[in-house]
Enzyme design. Structure first.
Site, PDB file in Angstrom:
ATOM      1  CB  SER A 101       6.119  -2.335   8.924  1.00 40.40           C
ATOM      2  OG  SER A 101       5.514  -1.110   9.225  1.00 40.40           O
ATOM      3  CE1 TYR A 110      10.519  -0.016   6.586  1.00 34.59           C
ATOM      4  CE2 TYR A 110       8.248   0.582   7.060  1.00 34.59           C
ATOM      5  CZ  TYR A 110       9.410  -0.078   7.413  1.00 34.59           C
ATOM      6  OH  TYR A 110       9.458  -0.788   8.579  1.00 34.59           O
TER       7      TYR A 110
END
Length: 106
Positions: free
Chosen positions: A6, A19
């Protein structure tokens, strides 16, 4: 091996703590493994799918006011990396939303 990363794996964002840290770790691990298997025929790459129309995105960005990609529309890069056509690709970070196999050849 194909890892999914990501943008937060390259740049930290407030509120994305665990995350983001996991994606930073994943990117480092992918780069390390790719270097360790260089020349063996094993390939280790990662794909950044970009912002997508998912439940996770809706929870993370509830006021999103722009169009998002759908996961089913981003399979080309995964199919490419899983195929023999990418046998020369190792240690790469590909962006799914701007990927084209033809562009990779130039």
């Amino acid at each position: 091996m194909i890892q999914v990363t990501s943008e937060v794996g390259r740049e930290g964002y407030a509120g994305w703590g665990a995350y983001s840290v996991s994606k930073f770790g994943l990117e480092g691990m992918t780069e390390t493994w790719a270097a360790e298997v260089e020349g063996t025929g094993v390939r280790v790459n990662m794909v950044d799918p970009g912002e997508m129309d998912t439940v996770m995105h809706a929870l993370a960005v509830p006021d999103c006011d722009y169009e998002l990609a759908h996961p089913r529309d981003l399979t080309e890069v995964f199919l490419y990396l899983a195929s023999d056509r990418s046998r020369h690709v190792n240690g790469e970070r590909l962006k799914a939303q701007s990927f084209s196999e033809e562009g990779r050849r130039s």
